[in-house]
Write an enzyme that holds these catalytic residues in place. Structure first.
Site, short mmCIF file in Angstrom:
data_model
loop_
_atom_site.label_atom_id
_atom_site.label_comp_id
_atom_site.label_asym_id
_atom_site.label_seq_id
_atom_site.Cartn_x
_atom_site.Cartn_y
_atom_site.Cartn_z
N GLU A 45 48.14 -17.75 14.10
CA GLU A 45 47.03 -16.93 14.58
C GLU A 45 47.03 -15.59 13.84
OE1 GLU A 45 45.81 -14.22 18.44
OE2 GLU A 45 47.07 -16.00 18.79
N ARG A 49 42.96 -7.40 13.38
CA ARG A 49 43.31 -6.01 13.67
C ARG A 49 43.48 -5.18 12.41
NH1 ARG A 49 48.06 -6.74 18.27
NH2 ARG A 49 47.07 -8.45 19.43
N LYS A 132 44.28 -18.38 27.14
CA LYS A 132 45.38 -17.50 26.78
C LYS A 132 45.60 -16.56 27.97
CE LYS A 132 45.95 -13.53 23.64
NZ LYS A 132 45.40 -12.90 22.42
#
Length: 207
Positions: A45, A49, A132
């Site tokens: 993943e 960011r 999640k």
């Protein structure tokens, strides 16, 4: 709206730990992915960011055996750009109808973030059953997840946020937990050997 649970499960059950990657230098993308895959962690993943995140997804997608997804997907535009870059699954920190609809339009598995029962119920209304749990430790840790799992028996989780190499086994032992997300795999200065060793340990947690 409906999400093919089989495709999401294929992402969640591929490895016990999904490395959560914040990569500031696209030049490190391929060697980092190669080290993780060599250690047995093939589901990666890449969080959106950093300015180079989409380039990182493109580079990591070239590594044989790697299934690369995008994390920190906040809206439909993020999702579209991630899929265009090669992301094969999407992880978001929260759950919105806009992101869920975009995942359906782009035909990509979605793992949206939830923190409480209300989030899960909204997800169920959208045809989602895989989530999640984020941020996992801040939101009550394993006791909170156990309470949610007792109510929503059809739901499976990927707890992320504060999970460590030491605590991951306890989370993974719960039947509602399909995998965990972890940032410890690539912490510190880049060291391919260290990353591969950590990945090997993490990959063995599923055996």
């Amino acid at each position: 709206m409906f999400q093919d649970t089989t495709r999401v499960d294929a992402v969640m059950t591929r490895c016990p730990v999904i490395p959560v990657l914040v990569v500031n230098d696209a030049a490190l993308a391929r060697p980092m992915a190669e080290a993780l895959v060599a250690g047995g962690l093939t589901t990666l993943e890449v969080t959106l960011r950093t300015p180079c995140a989409l380039d990182v997804i493109r580079e990591m997608s070239k590594v044989e055996g790697a299934l690369v997804g995008a994390g920190t997907v906040l809206n439909a535009d993020d999702l579209a750009r991630s899929v265009e870059a090669g992301a094969r699954f999407i992880v978001s920190p929260g759950l919105t109808e806009g992101v869920a609809q975009a995942a359906v339009r782009h035909d990509v598995p979605l793992l949206p973030g939830i923190a409480n029962a209300g989030d899960i119920m909204r997800g169920l209304d959208l045809g989602l059953t895989r989530f999640k749990f984020f941020p996992a430790t801040v939101n009550g840790g394993l006791p909170a997840l156990k309470a949610l799992a007792a109510v929503f028996g059809q739901v499976r989780f990927c707890p992320t946020g504060g999970i460590t190499e030491e605590t991951a086994p306890e989370w993974l032992a719960h039947p509602a937990v399909a995998c965990v997300g972890g940032s410890w795999l690539t912490s510190g200065a880049f060291d391919a050997g260290a990353i591969e060793r950590r990945a090997t340990v993490a990959a063995a947690l599923g055996s």
